[in-house]
Scaffold this motif. Structure first.
Motif, PDB file in Angstrom:
ATOM      1  N   VAL A  97     -11.005  11.062  -4.669  1.00 42.00           N
ATOM      2  CA  VAL A  97      -9.940  11.451  -5.594  1.00 42.00           C
ATOM      3  C   VAL A  97     -10.534  12.101  -6.840  1.00 42.00           C
ATOM      4  O   VAL A  97     -10.038  13.131  -7.329  1.00 42.00           O
ATOM      5  N   VAL A  98     -11.607  11.524  -7.363  1.00 42.15           N
ATOM      6  CA  VAL A  98     -12.267  12.092  -8.540  1.00 42.15           C
ATOM      7  C   VAL A  98     -12.800  13.488  -8.221  1.00 42.15           C
ATOM      8  O   VAL A  98     -12.663  14.422  -9.029  1.00 42.15           O
ATOM      9  N   GLU A  99     -13.413  13.652  -7.053  1.00 44.58           N
ATOM     10  CA  GLU A  99     -13.927  14.970  -6.663  1.00 44.58           C
ATOM     11  C   GLU A  99     -12.815  16.013  -6.634  1.00 44.58           C
ATOM     12  O   GLU A  99     -12.994  17.139  -7.112  1.00 44.58           O
ATOM     13  N   ARG A 100     -11.655  15.649  -6.080  1.00 43.10           N
ATOM     14  CA  ARG A 100     -10.544  16.599  -6.021  1.00 43.10           C
ATOM     15  C   ARG A 100     -10.026  16.918  -7.419  1.00 43.10           C
ATOM     16  O   ARG A 100      -9.678  18.062  -7.711  1.00 43.10           O
ATOM     17  N   MET A 101      -9.978  15.928  -8.273  1.00 39.97           N
ATOM     18  CA  MET A 101      -9.466  16.147  -9.627  1.00 39.97           C
ATOM     19  C   MET A 101     -10.280  17.187 -10.383  1.00 39.97           C
ATOM     20  O   MET A 101      -9.738  18.015 -11.112  1.00 39.97           O
ATOM     21  N   GLN A 109       7.072   4.147 -19.418  1.00 42.02           N
ATOM     22  CA  GLN A 109       6.364   3.711 -18.218  1.00 42.02           C
ATOM     23  C   GLN A 109       5.089   2.945 -18.559  1.00 42.02           C
ATOM     24  O   GLN A 109       4.696   2.028 -17.848  1.00 42.02           O
ATOM     25  N   GLY A 110       4.432   3.339 -19.634  1.00 40.50           N
ATOM     26  CA  GLY A 110       3.173   2.713 -19.987  1.00 40.50           C
ATOM     27  C   GLY A 110       2.039   3.154 -19.088  1.00 40.50           C
ATOM     28  O   GLY A 110       2.108   4.186 -18.425  1.00 40.50           O
ATOM     29  N   VAL A 111       0.995   2.344 -19.041  1.00 38.95           N
ATOM     30  CA  VAL A 111      -0.184   2.687 -18.265  1.00 38.95           C
ATOM     31  C   VAL A 111       0.109   2.532 -16.772  1.00 38.95           C
ATOM     32  O   VAL A 111       0.808   1.614 -16.352  1.00 38.95           O
ATOM     33  N   GLY A 112      -0.411   3.465 -15.984  1.00 33.89           N
ATOM     34  CA  GLY A 112      -0.276   3.402 -14.536  1.00 33.89           C
ATOM     35  C   GLY A 112      -1.635   3.115 -13.914  1.00 33.89           C
ATOM     36  O   GLY A 112      -2.580   3.875 -14.108  1.00 33.89           O
ATOM     37  N   LEU A 113      -1.739   2.023 -13.186  1.00 35.32           N
ATOM     38  CA  LEU A 113      -3.023   1.590 -12.638  1.00 35.32           C
ATOM     39  C   LEU A 113      -3.204   2.097 -11.213  1.00 35.32           C
ATOM     40  O   LEU A 113      -2.330   1.937 -10.361  1.00 35.32           O
ATOM     41  N   PHE A 114      -4.362   2.711 -10.947  1.00 35.49           N
ATOM     42  CA  PHE A 114      -4.736   3.224  -9.634  1.00 35.49           C
ATOM     43  C   PHE A 114      -5.893   2.379  -9.106  1.00 35.49           C
ATOM     44  O   PHE A 114      -6.948   2.309  -9.738  1.00 35.49           O
ATOM     45  N   VAL A 115      -5.676   1.703  -7.961  1.00 34.40           N
ATOM     46  CA  VAL A 115      -6.712   0.841  -7.397  1.00 34.40           C
ATOM     47  C   VAL A 115      -6.954   1.196  -5.934  1.00 34.40           C
ATOM     48  O   VAL A 115      -6.048   1.646  -5.226  1.00 34.40           O
ATOM     49  N   PHE A 146       0.832  -1.196   0.000  1.00 33.31           N
ATOM     50  CA  PHE A 146       0.000   0.000   0.000  1.00 33.31           C
ATOM     51  C   PHE A 146       0.872   1.254   0.000  1.00 33.31           C
ATOM     52  O   PHE A 146       1.915   1.305   0.646  1.00 33.31           O
ATOM     53  N   ASP A 147       0.426   2.271  -0.720  1.00 37.56           N
ATOM     54  CA  ASP A 147       1.139   3.546  -0.785  1.00 37.56           C
ATOM     55  C   ASP A 147       0.653   4.461   0.330  1.00 37.56           C
ATOM     56  O   ASP A 147      -0.556   4.590   0.555  1.00 37.56           O
ATOM     57  N   ASP A 148       1.597   5.132   0.996  1.00 38.20           N
ATOM     58  CA  ASP A 148       1.217   6.026   2.096  1.00 38.20           C
ATOM     59  C   ASP A 148       0.883   7.411   1.536  1.00 38.20           C
ATOM     60  O   ASP A 148       1.531   8.403   1.844  1.00 38.20           O
ATOM     61  N   LEU A 149      -0.150   7.449   0.715  1.00 41.09           N
ATOM     62  CA  LEU A 149      -0.606   8.681   0.070  1.00 41.09           C
ATOM     63  C   LEU A 149      -1.987   9.042   0.593  1.00 41.09           C
ATOM     64  O   LEU A 149      -2.831   8.161   0.799  1.00 41.09           O
ATOM     65  N   ASP A 150      -2.236  10.334   0.770  1.00 36.17           N
ATOM     66  CA  ASP A 150      -3.583  10.767   1.104  1.00 36.17           C
ATOM     67  C   ASP A 150      -4.317  11.149  -0.178  1.00 36.17           C
ATOM     68  O   ASP A 150      -3.787  10.999  -1.292  1.00 36.17           O
ATOM     69  N   ILE A 151      -5.522  11.660  -0.025  1.00 33.38           N
ATOM     70  CA  ILE A 151      -6.350  11.969  -1.200  1.00 33.38           C
ATOM     71  C   ILE A 151      -5.684  13.006  -2.090  1.00 33.38           C
ATOM     72  O   ILE A 151      -5.599  12.837  -3.318  1.00 33.38           O
ATOM     73  N   ASP A 152      -5.196  14.087  -1.496  1.00 32.77           N
ATOM     74  CA  ASP A 152      -4.571  15.153  -2.285  1.00 32.77           C
ATOM     75  C   ASP A 152      -3.323  14.663  -3.001  1.00 32.77           C
ATOM     76  O   ASP A 152      -3.053  15.045  -4.146  1.00 32.77           O
ATOM     77  N   GLN A 153      -2.536  13.827  -2.334  1.00 34.37           N
ATOM     78  CA  GLN A 153      -1.304  13.330  -2.951  1.00 34.37           C
ATOM     79  C   GLN A 153      -1.605  12.409  -4.127  1.00 34.37           C
ATOM     80  O   GLN A 153      -0.901  12.437  -5.136  1.00 34.37           O
ATOM     81  N   CYS A 154      -2.643  11.602  -4.006  1.00 41.09           N
ATOM     82  CA  CYS A 154      -3.049  10.762  -5.142  1.00 41.09           C
ATOM     83  C   CYS A 154      -3.458  11.630  -6.324  1.00 41.09           C
ATOM     84  O   CYS A 154      -3.043  11.388  -7.471  1.00 41.09           O
ATOM     85  N   GLU A 155      -4.286  12.620  -6.042  1.00 38.83           N
ATOM     86  CA  GLU A 155      -4.760  13.502  -7.108  1.00 38.83           C
ATOM     87  C   GLU A 155      -3.593  14.218  -7.779  1.00 38.83           C
ATOM     88  O   GLU A 155      -3.487  14.250  -9.022  1.00 38.83           O
ATOM     89  N   GLN A 156      -2.688  14.772  -6.976  1.00 44.68           N
ATOM     90  CA  GLN A 156      -1.556  15.504  -7.524  1.00 44.68           C
ATOM     91  C   GLN A 156      -0.628  14.604  -8.323  1.00 44.68           C
ATOM     92  O   GLN A 156      -0.110  14.997  -9.370  1.00 44.68           O
ATOM     93  N   ARG A 157      -0.417  13.391  -7.845  1.00 44.44           N
ATOM     94  CA  ARG A 157       0.468  12.453  -8.564  1.00 44.44           C
ATOM     95  C   ARG A 157      -0.045  12.216  -9.970  1.00 44.44           C
ATOM     96  O   ARG A 157       0.697  12.257 -10.947  1.00 44.44           O
ATOM     97  N   MET A 158      -1.341  11.980 -10.078  1.00 46.46           N
ATOM     98  CA  MET A 158      -1.880  11.619 -11.384  1.00 46.46           C
ATOM     99  C   MET A 158      -2.102  12.816 -12.297  1.00 46.46           C
ATOM    100  O   MET A 158      -2.123  12.664 -13.520  1.00 46.46           O
ATOM    101  N   LEU A 159      -2.250  13.993 -11.722  1.00 46.41           N
ATOM    102  CA  LEU A 159      -2.407  15.182 -12.573  1.00 46.41           C
ATOM    103  C   LEU A 159      -1.069  15.771 -13.007  1.00 46.41           C
ATOM    104  O   LEU A 159      -0.977  16.398 -14.062  1.00 46.41           O
ATOM    105  N   THR A 160      -0.026  15.583 -12.218  1.00 44.86           N
ATOM    106  CA  THR A 160       1.256  16.223 -12.530  1.00 44.86           C
ATOM    107  C   THR A 160       2.303  15.271 -13.085  1.00 44.86           C
ATOM    108  O   THR A 160       3.168  15.697 -13.843  1.00 44.86           O
ATOM    109  N   ASP A 161       2.249  13.986 -12.727  1.00 43.70           N
ATOM    110  CA  ASP A 161       3.228  13.014 -13.232  1.00 43.70           C
ATOM    111  C   ASP A 161       2.660  12.312 -14.458  1.00 43.70           C
ATOM    112  O   ASP A 161       2.009  11.271 -14.354  1.00 43.70           O
TER     113      ASP A 161
END
Length: 259
Positions: free
Chosen positions: A99-103, A40-46, A19-34
């Protein structure tokens, strides 16, 4: 090579997952900025809950999909509490809906992104297109509603992958439920374009109000499952019963593994 988390973790594996020690904002930022690169190919978020854990006990492909995802966070409260009990320092639960709401809370943050939506119904697709047209008119998106049983039709799956590749999204939202969403990405990693693939179930239906969200009091008590049973008693009881038993068996097996 086997896909792994983008950022190494020293956390112990629980249910075979890191498990990743990420909170909601960090997940959102990771996927919007990285942005994902071709290398790398597709990155799966579960976001595993008890149903995911129970299904993974008996489905090796689904277990591999969760294990090889790039971001794994605990959605279900039992999963979160058990991971903490097993020594994983998680900052809190992270649900796909949050996460979707923050995005989409700040449309400006979506600049340059392209979204592909794999959806459960034509009504959901229409509502999402109308909603995005109002809140983020510059966000380029594509919606697709696959026929029932698409996941068992290799030709249909290949056509969907071709459609996704032609659109070249940076964000790929899968809203067709578990285990279909996770397995689709896992089985087509080699041909999907570089993007973040978010398995977020009914998150958009909750966001758009087509599924009634639970009252804040139930959310604060981690009783969202009770609200879903109230809304759909027959379907949810049929799901939560086996999922609860499977989760408990997986938890006991995880504890015995160390002993």
């Amino acid at each position: 090579s086997t896909p792994t988390h983008d950022q190494p973790s020293d956390s112990p594996a629980v249910f075979g997952l890191t498990f990743d020690d990420l909170d909601i904002d960090q997940c959102e930022q990771r996927m919007l900025t990285d942005r994902r690169t071709p290398a790398q190919g597709v990155g799966l978020f579960v976001t595993p809950n008890i149903q995911h854990i129970a299904l993974a006990r008996t489905d090796p492909d689904f277990a591999a999909a969760l294990r090889e995802a790039q971001i794994v966070v605990a959605d279900g409260f039992p999963v979160y509490r058990f991971a903490r009990y097993r020594g994983v320092a998680l900052p809190g639960r992270v649900t796909g809906r949050e996460v979707v709401e923050r995005m989409f809370a700040d449309p400006a943050a979506l600049a340059g992104h392209r979204g592909y939506f794999l959806l459960d119904s034509d009504d959901t697709a229409r509502l999402i297109r109308d909603w995005l047209g109002r809140i983020a008119p510059d966000f380029v998106c594509e919606t697709y509603v696959p026929p029932f049983g698409f996941d068992r039709d290799p030709a249909r799956c290949a056509a969907i992958v071709d459609s996704i590749a032609a659109f070249a999204p940076t964000l790929f939202f899968l809203c067709v439920g578990a285990p279909k969403s996770e397995l689709f990405v896992h089985q087509h990693r080699a041909t999907l374009p570089p993007c973040w693939a978010l398995c977020v179930g009914q998150s958009f239906r909750l966001l758009l109000g087509t599924t009634r969200p639970p009252p804040a009091a139930l959310v604060s008590l981690n009783l969202e499952w009770l609200w879903r049973i109230i809304l759909e008693p027959r379907r949810m009881i049929a799901r939560y019963g086996p999922s609860g038993v499977g989760f408990l068996r997986a938890a006991l097996a995880d504890i015995r593994r160390d002993r």
